[in-house]
Design an enzyme around this catalytic site. Structure first.
Site, PDB file in Angstrom:
ATOM      1  N   HIS A  46      66.375  26.914   8.993  1.00 12.36           N
ATOM      2  CA  HIS A  46      66.815  25.532   8.812  1.00 12.36           C
ATOM      3  C   HIS A  46      66.347  24.607   9.930  1.00 12.36           C
ATOM      4  O   HIS A  46      66.394  23.384   9.770  1.00 12.36           O
ATOM      5  CB  HIS A  46      68.346  25.480   8.727  1.00 12.36           C
ATOM      6  CG  HIS A  46      68.911  26.199   7.543  1.00 12.36           C
ATOM      7  ND1 HIS A  46      68.700  25.787   6.250  1.00 12.36           N
ATOM      8  CD2 HIS A  46      69.671  27.328   7.465  1.00 12.36           C
ATOM      9  CE1 HIS A  46      69.319  26.622   5.416  1.00 12.36           C
ATOM     10  NE2 HIS A  46      69.911  27.561   6.135  1.00 12.36           N
ATOM     11  N   ASP A 176      76.336  30.172   2.313  1.00 11.93           N
ATOM     12  CA  ASP A 176      75.557  30.346   1.088  1.00 11.93           C
ATOM     13  C   ASP A 176      76.278  31.246   0.093  1.00 11.93           C
ATOM     14  O   ASP A 176      76.202  31.021  -1.116  1.00 11.93           O
ATOM     15  CB  ASP A 176      74.176  30.927   1.407  1.00 11.93           C
ATOM     16  CG  ASP A 176      73.184  29.846   1.814  1.00 11.93           C
ATOM     17  OD1 ASP A 176      73.214  28.768   1.198  1.00 11.93           O
ATOM     18  OD2 ASP A 176      72.402  30.068   2.742  1.00 11.93           O
TER      19      ASP A 176
END
Length: 256
Positions: A46, A176
């Site tokens: 990320h 997630d």
């Protein structure tokens, strides 16, 4: 070669605490090391890092005896590049099947175990001072391989994923996992998500597989360690934002 003390501690049944960092700052890496953290996960999934950025972050980590681990992106060459910059651990997101776990090991390890390309002119080989079988074997032995369990498919395949030779640890990605389970609003705190995580802890315990995960605060770190998590990484931005907010609140209260 920097000894991977984190891998040795985990394999010996000890617990370790480190930090997740998703932006470029060798200075913060140094501060984490001076504070006593044991590892840094440089988040290239990320975060926004060039290969040169990764190398400088890893160099900073080594200077303060902080074991550098890279959570890699989805580029096929990312594992090779991270290892050639000097990463002592590779953390791979979204590993859902045994075949994907096997591919991770192939990309991390040198032949005959894997298919990692060798170069003795890189930092890990001290620019040519280390080479040949001693270097290659030491690299394979020293590297920590972590796969992330963060989808219902990965949960279903947990046992076959962690049974792949070369996989050292499973890392639970609660954010997630909660999204893939359909709990976008409630997140990881939803009871069904917590139930799955608790079951994963038990399945890992039964098979003597160490688990890792993230924490957003010192209280979260304490709870994870109490729950038996071997590898806990506090999120640097969460700690910073909490500290900033606390300071601002003090100022606001003075004006009330």
């Amino acid at each position: 070669m920097m000894r991977n003390t984190v891998k040795q501690k985990i394999l010996n049944g000890e617990k370790v605490v480190g930090a997740f960092l998703g932006f470029y700052s060798p200075e913060i890496v140094e501060m984490l090391g001076y504070s006593g953290f044991e590892f840094i996960v440089i988040d290239d999934e990320h975060g926004a890092f060039s290969p040169r950025d990764l190398e400088n972050m890893i160099r900073a980590a080594e200077s303060v005896n902080l074991v550098p681990i890279v959570r890699v992106s989805y580029d096929p060459s990312c594992i090779q590049k991270a290892l050639d910059r000097g990463a002592k651990g590779i953390q791979v997101p979204m590993v859902n099947t045994k075949e994907e776990a096997e591919l991770v090991v192939k990309r991390v390890k040198f032949p005959p175990i894997g298919q990692r390309g060798a170069a003795f002119i890189t930092r890990p080989a001290r620019y040519g001072r280390d080479h040949g079988k001693p270097f290659l074997d030491a690299e394979d032995e020293n590297v920590l391989i972590i796969v992330q369990i963060e989808t219902p498919q990965a949960v279903d395949n947990f046992e076959v994923i962690i049974s792949v030779p070369g996989i050292d640890m499973a890392f639970i990605g609660p954010t997630d996992l909660s999204i893939f389970m359909g709990y976008k609003e409630e997140g990881a705190k939803h009871p069904e998500v917590q139930k799955v995580i608790s079951e994963l802890r038990e399945r890992a315990r039964q098979r003597n597989i160490p688990l890792g995960t993230i924490a957003g605060s010192h209280a979260g770190v304490r709870q994870e360690l109490q729950d038996g998590t071997a590898f806990v990484a506090v999120i640097v931005t969460s700690v910073m934002m909490n500290a900033f907010t606390d300071v601002v609140e003090v100022g606001r209260k003075q004006n009330q």
